[in-house]
Scaffold this active site. Structure first.
Site: not given
Ligand code: NAD
Length: 392
Positions: A48, A52, A233
């Protein structure tokens, strides 16, 4: 103490408390300016403190009025050493939340461990009863298992070596990089760290302790991107981990009768984890230019306001054929990607400035650590030993 940026490779080893506070305040302003989210009221955010995860926490607290419990892995400042940006972001978030009458508590430690899961569960049961949303936003380089085994994630291809352009963030020069294929053991380790196993463990632990609502939602994040990034990726070792995350979302929905698991595919943005990925920073600086010119640019907070306000709690999450939420939709628009591709093909050191928004890249990079933020006096003495009131 006067705090200045100290850049080492692709990270900054210092962070500015007042700058981080201002960045959090700005994100809160964005969340407040958006239509109210009719969404969750008690939210656990794992990861957190930055990127994001922080933006999710802010969007939900200030958009939906949610109580938030954050799990972070950060360092406080001490003596002449500054704390991590995530520490200062969290301290600021808690300060604003307290002022605005929003419940916000934070647990600092390794989210992969049983001990931190237990701490979170105890806090939820004591203060909130059950959570109705769990955001899983970890981006970790390694995971230590209970028996001491350490798995490290790698950013490599899974097939042939892949060569493409990249930018050396120390010199701002374009060069070619060849990424080597990961070994089977490296792929397995990357899946252990960035796949869905720990997400599943969290949901199971919450369920076993009756700390998650019967009809709760849980969301984790992924990235797909255009073909030029696929070998390292989507089709690389990290992509294997993300596919494991997609399977985990389905398993969560199947296994816990009522709890729904989702994966949201987000836009490529400058965060501490994305700046470590070869090729991606150059791609991002071209993408920023194209999206800003088209008036489509979003940062983490705008993305998260759109995810929670318009997709997860906006009536229809609009899943793609793989069952994923796509808030990378603007990044992946044909007109955006066509222009990125044209610039990518012609970019070299002679046209770097006109082909990219490298200034925008660096601005975001410095701001991530609380620097280059308008309204902050960087010549003023600041206290680096900032407390997070609730920290456990
Ligand atoms: P970030 O580096 O900004 O944030 C990662 C968070 O995880 C931080 O709060 C950090 O403290 C926390 N963390 C790391 N290890 C931890 C541990 N062991 N225990 C507890 N907390 C820990 O990363 P981000 O870019 O916001 O990435 C979050 C997710 O979003 C990842 O799954 C990433 O793949 C995904 N994503 C990122 C991008 C991008 O461009 N940045 C795009 C799409 C999806």
């Amino acid at each position: 103490m006067i705090v200045k940026p100290k850049i080492r490779g692709f990270i900054c080893t210092t962070a500015h408390p007042a700058g981080c506070r201002e960045q959090v305040r700005r994100q809160i302003e964005v969340a407040r300016s958006r239509p109210r989210i009719e969404g969750p009221k008690k939210v656990l955010v794992i990861g957190a403190s930055a990127g994001y995860g922080l933006a999710s926490r802010i969007a939900l607290a200030y958009g939906a009025g949610a109580a938030t419990l954050g799990v972070i892995f950060d360092k406080p400042g001490s003596g002449s050493r500054t704390g991590s940006a995530g520490w200062y972001n969290t301290a600021a978030f808690e300060e604003f939340a307290a002022r605005d009458g929003l419940y916000a508590k934070t647990i600092n430690g390794d989210a992969f461990t049983r001990e931190i899961k237990e701490k979170a569960i105890q806090t939820i049961k004591r203060d909130l009863g059950r959570v109705d949303l769990v955001v899983y936003s970890l981006a970790a380089p390694r995971r230590t298992m209970p028996d001491g085994t350490v798995y490290s994630s790698v950013l490599k291809t899974t097939g042939a070596p892949y060569t493409n352009k990249t930018i050396d963030l120390r010199t701002n020069e374009i060069s070619e990089i060849t990424l080597s294929p990961a070994t089977p053991e490296e792929i397995e380790a990357t899946v252990k760290v960035m796949g869905g196993e720990d997400w599943m463990d969290w949901i199971k632990a919450l369920k076993d302790a009756d700390a998650i609502a019967l009809d709760a939602t849980t969301v984790a994040y992924s990235y797909i991107g255009p073909a030029l990034t696929h070998p390292m990726y989507k089709d690389g070792s990290i992509g294997e981990a993300k596919r494991d995350l997609y399977r985990t979302a389905d398993r969560i929905t199947e296994c816990f009768g009522g709890v729904q698991g989702f994966v949201s595919v987000n836009k490529a943005l400058v965060t501490q984890s994305s700046s470590a990925i070869p090729i991606v920073p150059l791609y991002i600086s071209i993408l920023y230019k194209v999206m800003k010119e088209k008036g489509l640019h979003e940062g983490c907070i705008e993305q998260m306001c759109r995810l929670f306000g318009e997709r997860l709690y906006g009536g229809d999450p609009q899943l793609d054929e793989q069952g994923l939420i796509r808030i990378d939709d603007w990044e992946m628009r044909d007109d955006v990607q066509r222009e990125v591709e044209t610039l990518w093909r012609k970019i070299d050191n002679s046209n770097l400035a006109e082909s990219t928004d490298l200034d925008g890249y660096w601005e975001d990079f410095y701001r991530m650590f609380g620097f280059s933020t308008p309204g902050v006096d960087y010549d003023a003495d600041v206290d680096v030993e900032v407390m997070i009131p609730s920290i456990a």
